[in-house]
Structures are given as structure tokens and as C-alpha cells.
Design an enzyme around this catalytic site. Structure first.
Site, PDB file in Angstrom:
ATOM      1  CE1 TYR A 115      -3.300   5.634   7.663  1.00  0.00           C
ATOM      2  CE2 TYR A 115      -4.289   4.823   5.640  1.00  0.00           C
ATOM      3  CZ  TYR A 115      -3.625   5.814   6.336  1.00  0.00           C
ATOM      4  OH  TYR A 115      -3.291   6.970   5.705  1.00  0.00           O
ATOM      5  CE  LYS A 136       2.822  16.536  17.034  1.00  0.00           C
ATOM      6  NZ  LYS A 136       3.472  17.766  16.546  1.00  0.00           N
TER       7      LYS A 136
END
Ligand code: NAD
Length: 333
Positions: free
Chosen positions: A123, A170
């Protein structure tokens, strides 16, 4: 009297914020509203979706509540929601997801709080074309950004008597970016020995949440995973119609529902005002208007439990206005 900036927003935003405002006005809270524009109408009226007067109002009042704002897909201006979070450095997105009696959902007694880093990750908006047939987006994770959101999550857990924080990442694939996030969050966890800490890889987290949501408590996520999992968590407690949120920074706070502008329902008086009303409750608590917050919660809970005046997403037939009227009546009795 405290003044709060109110952005009605796009699509169904104006009708849902109007419902929220009626309820907060009846709560006994000492509030003034300063209504300011942002989004599609602002773009048409002022030539920009985020006019300077809106930014000044939020800067002055330090507290705002907003309806959802549409973001054009693919091309057009960038997200006003993301721009607001950046402008006021609202680095912490906090989204409580708690089951409520009367709200149909797959599980009972879910009580999760998702803490989302709000300013970094994909973002950051650093995207460009590579030739004509490829595009690249850069994912930014910093130690400072990870540290402050981790502190916020553990601080929130400590203040609200929560037992555990689960770090979502992740890091097996994104070794540098999520590796840094995970390492920094684990480091911050050492300052809060009373709170249990664990971590989950995001795909496994998604599965675990839909199978065993009761095993989790506070979820600490980087921006994109937090965005996706907050809709998933909303789904666990009855859907977007009942999921509130807040964006907190050092100098300002903006309250909003998790849901978007649902423009296909604009003007139909159909959608559930609960998510925005609960966002209003979070705002009242932030302003130390605890009695007013309790009054709203009691009225809302009564209407949800009775199920006679609830909107279609909760299995009822009431309009937004009828459900709001019922909440106001329940607050009075
Ligand atoms: P959405 O959340 O607007 O709607 C998805 C579906 O959820 C709707 O079709 C509706 O069935 C349901 N829903 C949403 N709010 C509800 C409510 N209050 N009561 C009952 N059901 C409700 O998501 P979308 O269609 O992906 O996005 C529409 C627009 O909103 C897009 O332009 C998007 O960029 C924007 N958006 C804004 C925000 C924000 O302002 N913070 C957040 C998400 C999406």
C-alpha cells in the site's frame, strides 16, 4: 463539547453515516459534527477527491468518522482511504470481530481483534510499468514501521486483558520483507512477557481461522494480509454489516466500518447500519464517553437479539431507517 469531523462518503455511505449520527446524537455524548467532503462528490465539486478543507478539519479536530469511499478500479485517482491513513500517519488499523447474540453466523463466541499495519507493504503505492506488458509494485516493510505496529498490538492486548498475540506473515517466501516483520514483532514481544506470542504463515492462518477461530485472540498483520483477513474475520461474526474499525495514529484517529461503499445499494435504504454504529461506539470510547458508548451498545444489542427490526443481511426485512428507529427506541426504554 468536542467537535468531530464527519465524512459521509460515497455510495451507501451518506445513508449509513446519517443512521450512525442519529444514534450517536441520542447517546448523550457531548459532540458537535463538522461535515466535510471526500470521495466522488468531492472530486466533482472541488476537483480533488480529498479537498484541503477536509484535511484541515481532521487536523484541527484530531478525531473523524467516515462513511466508505469508493476507489476507481485500475485507473483514476488513488484510494482516498489510503491517502487519509498516510496523511495522518494512521499506522494502526484495529478491527474487533466479536460475535453478538442474534447475529446469524457459523460460529458462536468468536472474539478476535485484528491489528493491521496501515501505511507500508504494497500500500506504499510504489508501482510502475515495465514496458507495455508488465507492471511492478514494490513492497516496503521497515523495522520502525513493524516495531510501532507490534507495540500497538501488544499494548492493546495488555490493556484489554487479552492472552495471546499471533503474528501473521509469509516469511518462508518473502524472506526479507516478512522476515523483518516477524523478527521485529518477536523482538517487541519480549517487552510483554505476560502475553503469549506465536506466529502463523498467512495461508495456514486463513484455514485455521475458518476451522478454529476460538483458538485465536489478537492477530498482528502486515498491511495486505490484514486487509484480506479482516474481511474473513468479519465473515466469522456475521459479515461486513457488523464489522467496525478504527485507524489510529499519534495525532489523529479515524473511525470507519470495514465494509466499502456498496454502490449498487445506494439510495435503497437497505444496508445494515451496525458496522458504522459500532465504529461510532469505538469513537465514543476513544473520546472517553463511556456512558454514551454503553447506551448505544445496549440499544443495538437489544435490537439484534430481538431480530424483529434487522436488515436483510441478518435475515430480517427492516430498512436501514427502520432498524435505526428501533435502536433509538431501545436506547430510550
Ligand atoms: P463492499 O464492502 O462495498 O461490498 C461488498 C458486499 O458486502 C456488498 O455487495 C454487500 O452485499 C455487503 N455489504 C457491505 N456493506 C454492508 C452493510 N453495511 N450491510 C449489509 N451488507 C453489506 O465491497 P466492494 O463492493 O468490494 O467495494 C465497493 C467500493 O468500496 C469500492 O470502490 C472499494 O474501493 C470501496 N471500499 C472502500 C472502503 C473504505 O472506505 N474504507 C473499504 C472497502 C472498499
Amino acid at each position: 463539547m468536542r467537535t468531530v469531523s464527519l465524512i459521509p462518503g460515497d455510495g451507501t455511505g451518506p445513508e449509513l453515516t446519517a443512521a450512525m449520527r442519529r444514534v450517536i446524537d441520542a447517546s448523550g455524548a457531548k459532540l458537535n459534527w463538522e461535515i466535510v467532503d471526500a470521495g466522488e462528490d468531492a472530486a466533482a465539486k472541488h476537483g480533488t477527491p480529498l479537498p484541503p478543507a477536509t484535511l484541515e478539519s481532521i487536523r484541527r479536530n484530531r478525531v473523524a468518522i467516515k462513511g466508505p469511499i469508493s476507489t476507481p478500479l485500475g485507473s483514476g485517482y488513488r484510494s482516498v482511504n489510503v491517502a487519509l491513513r498516510k496523511e495522518f500517519d494512521l499506522y494502526a488499523g484495529i478491527r474487533p470481530c466479536k460475535s453478538m447474540e442474534g447475529v446469524p453466523s457459523r460460529f458462536e463466541n468468536v472474539d478476535l481483534v485484528l491489528v493491521r499495519e496501515n501505511t507500508e507493504d504494497l500500500y506504499a503505492g510504489i508501482e510502475h510499468w515495465v514496458g507495455k506488458d508488465a507492471a511492478e509494485s514494490i513492497r516496503i516493510i521497515t523495522r520502525d514501521g513493524s516495531r510501532r505496529i507490534a507495540h500497538k498490538a501488544f499494548e492493546y492486548a495488555a490493556r484489554n486483558a487479552r492472552r495471546k498475540v499471533t503474528i501473521v506473515h509469509k516469511a518462508n517466501i518473502l524472506k526479507f520483507t516478512d522476515g523483518l516483520f516477524l523478527e521485529t514483532c518477536r523482538d517487541v514481544a519480549r517487552d510483554y512477557p505476560q502475553i503469549q506470542v506465536e506466529d502463523r504463515i498467512v495461508d495456514n492462518m486463513a484455514m485455521q481461522l475458518v476451522q478454529r477461530p476460538h483458538e485465536y485472540d489478537v492477530l498482528l498483520c502486515p498491511n495486505l494480509f490484514g486487509d484480506i483477513l479482516s474481511d474473513l474475520c468479519a465473515g466469522l461474526v456475521g459479515g461486513l454489516g457488523v464489522a467496525p474499525g478504527m485507524n489510529l495514529g499519534k495525532d489523529a484517529a479515524i473511525f470507519e466500518a470495514v465494509h466499502g461503499s456498496a454502490p449498487q445499494f445506494k439510495g435503497q435504504d437497505k444496508l445494515n447500519p451496525t458496522a458504522l454504529i459500532l465504529s461510532g461506539v469505538l469513537m465514543l470510547e476513544h473520546l472517553n464517553e463511556h456512558r454514551a458508548a454503553d447506551r448505544v451498545l445496549q440499544g443495538l444489542r437489544r435490537v439484534l437479539e430481538e431480530r424483529a427490526h434487522v436488515t436483510a443481511d441478518l435475515g430480517g426485512q427492516a430498512s436501514t431507517t427502520q432498524m435505526t428507529d428501533a435502536i433509538l427506541a431501545a436506547m430510550k426504554s
